[in-house]
Enzyme design. Structure first.
Site, mmCIF file in Angstrom:
data_model
loop_
_atom_site.group_PDB
_atom_site.id
_atom_site.type_symbol
_atom_site.label_atom_id
_atom_site.label_comp_id
_atom_site.label_asym_id
_atom_site.label_seq_id
_atom_site.Cartn_x
_atom_site.Cartn_y
_atom_site.Cartn_z
ATOM 1 N N TYR A 56 -7.031 -8.323 -9.472
ATOM 2 C CA TYR A 56 -8.163 -8.231 -8.553
ATOM 3 C C TYR A 56 -9.062 -9.447 -8.730
ATOM 4 O O TYR A 56 -9.915 -9.495 -9.603
ATOM 5 C CB TYR A 56 -8.951 -6.950 -8.779
ATOM 6 C CG TYR A 56 -8.167 -5.674 -8.550
ATOM 7 C CD1 TYR A 56 -6.963 -5.675 -7.844
ATOM 8 C CD2 TYR A 56 -8.614 -4.458 -9.051
ATOM 9 C CE1 TYR A 56 -6.250 -4.512 -7.643
ATOM 10 C CE2 TYR A 56 -7.912 -3.288 -8.840
ATOM 11 C CZ TYR A 56 -6.722 -3.314 -8.147
ATOM 12 O OH TYR A 56 -6.007 -2.151 -7.950
ATOM 13 N N PRO B 51 -7.745 6.080 -0.948
ATOM 14 C CA PRO B 51 -8.038 7.500 -0.706
ATOM 15 C C PRO B 51 -8.761 7.759 0.598
ATOM 16 O O PRO B 51 -8.712 8.869 1.109
ATOM 17 C CB PRO B 51 -8.926 7.876 -1.904
ATOM 18 C CG PRO B 51 -9.576 6.591 -2.318
ATOM 19 C CD PRO B 51 -8.528 5.537 -2.077
ATOM 20 N N GLY C 277 -7.987 6.251 3.402
ATOM 21 C CA GLY C 277 -7.136 5.764 4.478
ATOM 22 C C GLY C 277 -7.248 6.623 5.719
ATOM 23 O O GLY C 277 -7.074 6.155 6.838
#
Length: 287
Positions: A67, A213, A215
């Site tokens: 990330y 989560p 989506g």
């Protein structure tokens, strides 16, 4: 009221035998720049966001060396070190980033060892609470990748091992080598391909961390499922994003959602979902 928001309202879950965390965490991918690349536009805002998450009861933060790359881990240490007692930082290794929005797999044992050592330095830790294989590498036997994490655990650099982006067969292969405390796969209302993995996790007491989560929440297209979600949200006087998180929490007791955001408003909205109680009728409608 904002003063009442607390991630502990979601209940708690065990990671192994020695770590217990609130069942609503924070995913630290979006605190980086566009394309999950480089620094965020406002570094000080990202630092304040992380601090606010912990102040609101989040004691599980998920990140990865990929990330940024490196940016998320560096910001976490900057914002939160020395870490408060009970805060669990989970990170991952096994993906490399040649550029924005590009993710390549590298789960060679030598790479995983280097990645883990580098994460320890960035996070300013002697031992990482949960270290996850970010994804199996088709060029490397899964047993070789997990075997290196087992060696890192034996060396005291990792407390617990987790895996990400695995199917049930891959998960059971990993379990033959070492205890697995968490699985992180994509999962939301409209993407349920990991149902059998969740069933296995529930039977074995393994935490399941759904990535993406929301989506089917705030950012989804207006599908029939999302229209149903919106109706449920309206009944409860909450946002669709909050309803999506509440559905996950009700879906399985081993679910540990880690919604991520770069927005303070959305952070507080997400954590407030910990207290939302969907009914059996809500769950029937959502399927």
């Amino acid at each position: 009221m904002k003063a009442d928001i607390d991630a502990s309202a979601a209940g708690s879950i065990d990671l192994g035998t020695d770590l217990r965390v609130n069942r609503l965490g924070f995913g630290a991918m979006r605190i980086t720049g566009r394309g999950v690349w480089g620094d965020p536009p406002d570094v000080s805002a990202a630092v304040k966001l992380l601090q606010r998450a912990v102040a609101l009861g989040v004691n599980f933060i998920d990140t990865a060396d990929a990330y940024g790359p490196e940016t998320s881990e560096t910001l976490i240490a900057r914002a939160l070190h020395p870490y408060p007692k009970g805060l669990v930082i989970a990170t991952k290794g096994g993906l490399v980033r040649p550029g924005p929005d590009t993710w390549n797999r590298d789960a060679r044992p030598e790479h995983l060892r280097q990645a883990c050592e580098a994460s320890l330095k960035r996070l300013r830790m002697d031992c990482i609470d949960v270290y996850q294989l970010h994804a199996p590498d088709p060029r490397v036997p899964l047993e070789d990748s997990i075997g290196e994490l087992v060696r890192l655990k034996a060396a005291g650099k990792i407390r617990h091992i987790g895996v990400s982006n695995v199917n049930l067969s891959e998960l059971t292969r990993c379990e033959r080598l070492t205890p697995i405390v968490s699985v992180q796969n994509r999962y939301n209302l409209e993407h349920r391909q990991s149902d059998e993995v969740i069933a296995h996790c529930q039977s074995e007491g393994i935490a399941f961390l759904p990535w993406a989560p929301l989506g089917s929440g705030r950012h989804a297209a207006r599908s029939a499922t999302v229209r149903t979600l919106a109706a449920v949200a309206q009944r409860h006087g909450i946002s669709t994003g909050q309803a999506a998180i509440a559905w996950l929490l009700r879906r399985s007791p081993v679910m540990l959602p880690i919604p991520g955001t770069a927005s303070m408003e959305h952070l507080e909205e997400n954590i407030a979902a910990a207290a939302v109680q969907l009914t059996q009728e809500d769950m029937r409608e959502l399927g």
